[in-house]
Write a protein that holds these residues in place. Sequence first.
Motif, PDB file in Angstrom:
ATOM      1  N   GLN A 291      14.594  89.095  81.648  1.00  0.00           N
ATOM      2  CA  GLN A 291      15.440  90.014  80.893  1.00  0.00           C
ATOM      3  C   GLN A 291      16.561  90.643  81.731  1.00  0.00           C
ATOM      4  OE1 GLN A 291      15.636  90.932  77.641  1.00  0.00           O
ATOM      5  NE2 GLN A 291      14.328  89.181  77.262  1.00  0.00           N
ATOM      6  N   ARG A 292      16.259  91.190  82.882  1.00  0.00           N
ATOM      7  CA  ARG A 292      17.264  91.925  83.643  1.00  0.00           C
ATOM      8  C   ARG A 292      17.734  91.174  84.891  1.00  0.00           C
ATOM      9  NH1 ARG A 292      13.962  94.997  81.267  1.00  0.00           N
ATOM     10  NH2 ARG A 292      14.165  97.033  80.424  1.00  0.00           N
ATOM     11  N   TRP A 293      17.550  89.883  84.913  1.00  0.00           N
ATOM     12  CA  TRP A 293      17.938  89.080  86.080  1.00  0.00           C
ATOM     13  C   TRP A 293      19.400  88.673  85.976  1.00  0.00           C
ATOM     14  CZ3 TRP A 293      15.728  88.413  90.584  1.00  0.00           C
ATOM     15  CH2 TRP A 293      16.207  87.424  91.427  1.00  0.00           C
ATOM     16  N   ASP A 294      20.115  88.765  87.099  1.00  0.00           N
ATOM     17  CA  ASP A 294      21.522  88.372  87.137  1.00  0.00           C
ATOM     18  C   ASP A 294      21.596  86.895  87.532  1.00  0.00           C
ATOM     19  OD1 ASP A 294      24.233  88.068  87.451  1.00  0.00           O
ATOM     20  OD2 ASP A 294      24.390  89.411  89.168  1.00  0.00           O
ATOM     21  N   TYR A 295      21.927  86.041  86.593  1.00  0.00           N
ATOM     22  CA  TYR A 295      21.980  84.605  86.824  1.00  0.00           C
ATOM     23  C   TYR A 295      23.350  84.128  87.293  1.00  0.00           C
ATOM     24  CZ  TYR A 295      17.396  84.037  84.684  1.00  0.00           C
ATOM     25  OH  TYR A 295      16.060  84.089  84.426  1.00  0.00           O
ATOM     26  N   THR A 296      24.256  85.044  87.617  1.00  0.00           N
ATOM     27  CA  THR A 296      25.608  84.638  87.994  1.00  0.00           C
ATOM     28  C   THR A 296      25.696  84.111  89.417  1.00  0.00           C
ATOM     29  OG1 THR A 296      26.179  86.899  88.646  1.00  0.00           O
ATOM     30  CG2 THR A 296      26.698  86.228  86.381  1.00  0.00           C
ATOM     31  N   SER A 297      24.661  84.303  90.224  1.00  0.00           N
ATOM     32  CA  SER A 297      24.671  83.729  91.570  1.00  0.00           C
ATOM     33  C   SER A 297      23.250  83.329  91.941  1.00  0.00           C
ATOM     34  CB  SER A 297      25.243  84.722  92.588  1.00  0.00           C
ATOM     35  OG  SER A 297      24.436  85.871  92.667  1.00  0.00           O
ATOM     36  N   GLY A 298      23.147  82.384  92.896  1.00  0.00           N
ATOM     37  CA  GLY A 298      21.847  81.895  93.332  1.00  0.00           C
ATOM     38  C   GLY A 298      21.833  80.383  93.352  1.00  0.00           C
ATOM     39  N   ALA A 299      20.754  79.816  93.862  1.00  0.00           N
ATOM     40  CA  ALA A 299      20.598  78.363  93.922  1.00  0.00           C
ATOM     41  C   ALA A 299      19.722  77.913  92.760  1.00  0.00           C
ATOM     42  CB  ALA A 299      19.971  77.950  95.247  1.00  0.00           C
ATOM     43  N   TYR A 300      20.130  76.820  92.121  1.00  0.00           N
ATOM     44  CA  TYR A 300      19.424  76.330  90.943  1.00  0.00           C
ATOM     45  C   TYR A 300      19.149  74.841  91.082  1.00  0.00           C
ATOM     46  CZ  TYR A 300      20.843  80.738  88.943  1.00  0.00           C
ATOM     47  OH  TYR A 300      21.019  82.076  88.715  1.00  0.00           O
ATOM     48  N   PHE A 301      17.916  74.439  90.740  1.00  0.00           N
ATOM     49  CA  PHE A 301      17.551  73.031  90.656  1.00  0.00           C
ATOM     50  C   PHE A 301      17.755  72.624  89.208  1.00  0.00           C
ATOM     51  CE2 PHE A 301      14.547  69.677  89.611  1.00  0.00           C
ATOM     52  CZ  PHE A 301      14.867  68.742  90.584  1.00  0.00           C
ATOM     53  N   VAL A 302      18.570  71.592  88.991  1.00  0.00           N
ATOM     54  CA  VAL A 302      18.944  71.205  87.629  1.00  0.00           C
ATOM     55  C   VAL A 302      18.641  69.730  87.421  1.00  0.00           C
ATOM     56  CG1 VAL A 302      20.862  71.054  85.990  1.00  0.00           C
ATOM     57  CG2 VAL A 302      20.811  72.911  87.665  1.00  0.00           C
ATOM     58  N   THR A 303      18.121  69.402  86.241  1.00  0.00           N
ATOM     59  CA  THR A 303      17.949  68.020  85.806  1.00  0.00           C
ATOM     60  C   THR A 303      18.684  67.862  84.485  1.00  0.00           C
ATOM     61  OG1 THR A 303      15.787  67.821  86.859  1.00  0.00           O
ATOM     62  CG2 THR A 303      16.303  66.235  85.122  1.00  0.00           C
ATOM     63  N   ILE A 304      19.530  66.843  84.405  1.00  0.00           N
ATOM     64  CA  ILE A 304      20.233  66.530  83.162  1.00  0.00           C
ATOM     65  C   ILE A 304      19.827  65.125  82.759  1.00  0.00           C
ATOM     66  CG2 ILE A 304      22.458  66.223  82.039  1.00  0.00           C
ATOM     67  CD1 ILE A 304      23.621  68.210  84.066  1.00  0.00           C
ATOM     68  N   CYS A 305      19.291  64.997  81.547  1.00  0.00           N
ATOM     69  CA  CYS A 305      18.830  63.696  81.040  1.00  0.00           C
ATOM     70  C   CYS A 305      19.839  63.123  80.059  1.00  0.00           C
ATOM     71  CB  CYS A 305      17.482  63.837  80.339  1.00  0.00           C
ATOM     72  SG  CYS A 305      16.171  64.395  81.425  1.00  0.00           S
ATOM     73  N   VAL A 306      19.928  61.804  80.047  1.00  0.00           N
ATOM     74  CA  VAL A 306      20.784  61.100  79.104  1.00  0.00           C
ATOM     75  C   VAL A 306      20.127  61.148  77.730  1.00  0.00           C
ATOM     76  CG1 VAL A 306      21.759  58.830  78.539  1.00  0.00           C
ATOM     77  CG2 VAL A 306      21.655  59.580  80.920  1.00  0.00           C
ATOM     78  N   GLN A 307      20.950  61.241  76.689  1.00  0.00           N
ATOM     79  CA  GLN A 307      20.427  61.251  75.328  1.00  0.00           C
ATOM     80  C   GLN A 307      19.566  60.011  75.094  1.00  0.00           C
ATOM     81  OE1 GLN A 307      23.422  61.621  72.310  1.00  0.00           O
ATOM     82  NE2 GLN A 307      21.952  61.624  70.649  1.00  0.00           N
ATOM     83  N   ASN A 308      18.418  60.222  74.491  1.00  0.00           N
ATOM     84  CA  ASN A 308      17.437  59.166  74.198  1.00  0.00           C
ATOM     85  C   ASN A 308      16.927  58.472  75.465  1.00  0.00           C
ATOM     86  OD1 ASN A 308      17.726  59.656  71.417  1.00  0.00           O
ATOM     87  ND2 ASN A 308      19.486  58.284  71.335  1.00  0.00           N
ATOM     88  N   ARG A 309      17.177  59.077  76.597  1.00  0.00           N
ATOM     89  CA  ARG A 309      16.728  58.555  77.905  1.00  0.00           C
ATOM     90  C   ARG A 309      17.165  57.113  78.158  1.00  0.00           C
ATOM     91  NH1 ARG A 309      12.617  62.227  80.153  1.00  0.00           N
ATOM     92  NH2 ARG A 309      12.234  63.762  78.548  1.00  0.00           N
TER      93      ARG A 309
END
Length: 114
Positions: free
Chosen positions: A16-34
Amino acid sequence: MKYNPDLHHRRSIRLQRWDYTSGAYFVTICVQNRECVFGDIVNGEMRLNGWGNIVAEYWRALPQHFPTIELGPFVVMPNHVHFIITLNPPPHPPRVQKPNPPSGNRSPWTNNVP
Protein backbone atom coordinates in the motif's frame (compact mmCIF):
# COMPACT_ATOMS: atom_id res chain seq x y z
CA MET A 1 -9.98 -10.83 -23.98
CA LYS A 2 -11.05 -7.47 -22.63
CA TYR A 3 -10.94 -6.96 -18.86
CA ASN A 4 -14.31 -7.68 -17.28
CA PRO A 5 -14.50 -7.01 -13.51
CA ASP A 6 -17.33 -9.56 -13.18
CA LEU A 7 -15.10 -12.33 -14.58
CA HIS A 8 -11.64 -11.16 -13.60
CA HIS A 9 -11.23 -10.86 -9.86
CA ARG A 10 -7.76 -9.40 -9.64
CA ARG A 11 -6.39 -7.81 -6.56
CA SER A 12 -3.23 -5.79 -6.41
CA ILE A 13 -0.24 -7.45 -4.76
CA ARG A 14 1.51 -4.09 -4.40
CA LEU A 15 2.33 -2.84 -0.92
CA GLN A 16 0.00 0.00 0.00
CA ARG A 17 2.53 2.66 1.01
CA TRP A 18 5.56 1.47 -0.96
CA ASP A 19 7.22 3.85 -3.42
CA TYR A 20 7.74 1.86 -6.62
CA THR A 21 9.36 4.75 -8.52
CA SER A 22 12.89 3.51 -7.77
CA GLY A 23 14.57 0.19 -7.02
CA ALA A 24 15.68 -2.97 -8.79
CA TYR A 25 13.04 -5.21 -10.34
CA PHE A 26 13.17 -8.73 -11.77
CA VAL A 27 10.79 -8.83 -14.73
CA THR A 28 9.52 -11.62 -16.99
CA ILE A 29 7.57 -10.80 -20.14
CA CYS A 30 5.89 -13.70 -21.95
CA VAL A 31 4.80 -13.82 -25.57
CA GLN A 32 1.06 -14.07 -26.15
CA ASN A 33 -0.03 -17.73 -26.19
CA ARG A 34 3.59 -18.60 -25.33
CA GLU A 35 4.49 -18.84 -28.99
CA CYS A 36 8.20 -19.36 -29.64
CA VAL A 37 8.89 -16.28 -31.73
CA PHE A 38 12.33 -15.12 -30.52
CA GLY A 39 14.44 -18.09 -31.63
CA ASP A 40 15.24 -21.69 -30.73
CA ILE A 41 17.33 -23.67 -28.28
CA VAL A 42 20.04 -25.49 -30.25
CA ASN A 43 22.43 -27.83 -28.40
CA GLY A 44 21.43 -26.22 -25.11
CA GLU A 45 22.12 -22.68 -26.36
CA MET A 46 19.63 -19.98 -27.28
CA ARG A 47 19.86 -18.94 -30.93
CA LEU A 48 18.05 -15.66 -31.54
CA ASN A 49 16.17 -15.12 -34.76
CA GLY A 50 15.33 -11.71 -36.24
CA TRP A 51 12.66 -10.98 -33.64
CA GLY A 52 14.93 -12.06 -30.80
CA ASN A 53 17.68 -9.78 -32.11
CA ILE A 54 15.23 -6.86 -32.20
CA VAL A 55 14.30 -7.51 -28.56
CA ALA A 56 18.00 -7.56 -27.57
CA GLU A 57 18.71 -4.40 -29.59
CA TYR A 58 15.85 -2.48 -27.99
CA TRP A 59 16.89 -3.68 -24.53
CA ARG A 60 20.38 -2.25 -25.01
CA ALA A 61 18.92 1.05 -26.31
CA LEU A 62 16.61 1.68 -23.32
CA PRO A 63 19.10 3.89 -21.38
CA GLN A 64 19.30 6.26 -24.36
CA HIS A 65 15.59 6.94 -23.93
CA PHE A 66 15.38 6.64 -20.13
CA PRO A 67 18.64 7.96 -18.64
CA THR A 68 17.74 7.15 -15.03
CA ILE A 69 17.54 3.38 -15.56
CA GLU A 70 20.33 0.82 -15.24
CA LEU A 71 20.22 -2.45 -17.12
CA GLY A 72 21.06 -5.64 -15.29
CA PRO A 73 21.26 -9.22 -16.54
CA PHE A 74 19.04 -9.97 -19.52
CA VAL A 75 18.13 -13.16 -21.35
CA VAL A 76 15.87 -13.79 -24.32
CA MET A 77 14.23 -17.22 -24.42
CA PRO A 78 12.12 -18.64 -27.27
CA ASN A 79 8.84 -17.38 -25.80
CA HIS A 80 9.76 -14.98 -23.00
CA VAL A 81 12.32 -12.48 -21.73
CA HIS A 82 13.85 -12.17 -18.24
CA PHE A 83 15.67 -9.07 -17.05
CA ILE A 84 16.63 -7.03 -14.04
CA ILE A 85 16.17 -3.30 -14.35
CA THR A 86 17.00 -0.62 -11.80
CA LEU A 87 14.91 2.53 -11.70
CA ASN A 88 16.86 5.39 -10.19
CA PRO A 89 15.18 8.53 -8.92
CA PRO A 90 15.45 11.44 -11.33
CA PRO A 91 18.02 14.10 -10.45
CA HIS A 92 16.59 17.04 -8.57
CA PRO A 93 16.27 20.17 -10.68
CA PRO A 94 18.53 23.00 -9.55
CA ARG A 95 16.91 25.41 -7.17
CA VAL A 96 16.13 28.76 -8.68
CA GLN A 97 16.68 31.69 -6.42
CA LYS A 98 13.85 34.16 -6.37
CA PRO A 99 14.91 37.70 -7.21
CA ASN A 100 14.93 40.23 -4.39
CA PRO A 101 11.82 42.38 -4.29
CA PRO A 102 12.33 45.83 -5.78
CA SER A 103 13.05 48.65 -3.42
CA GLY A 104 10.75 51.63 -3.35
CA ASN A 105 7.48 51.81 -5.23
CA ARG A 106 8.82 50.59 -8.57
CA SER A 107 7.50 47.35 -9.94
CA PRO A 108 9.82 45.06 -11.93
CA TRP A 109 6.83 44.10 -14.10
CA THR A 110 6.06 47.55 -15.47
CA ASN A 111 8.14 50.10 -17.30
CA ASN A 112 9.58 51.20 -13.98
CA VAL A 113 7.45 54.30 -14.00
CA PRO A 114 6.96 55.62 -10.46
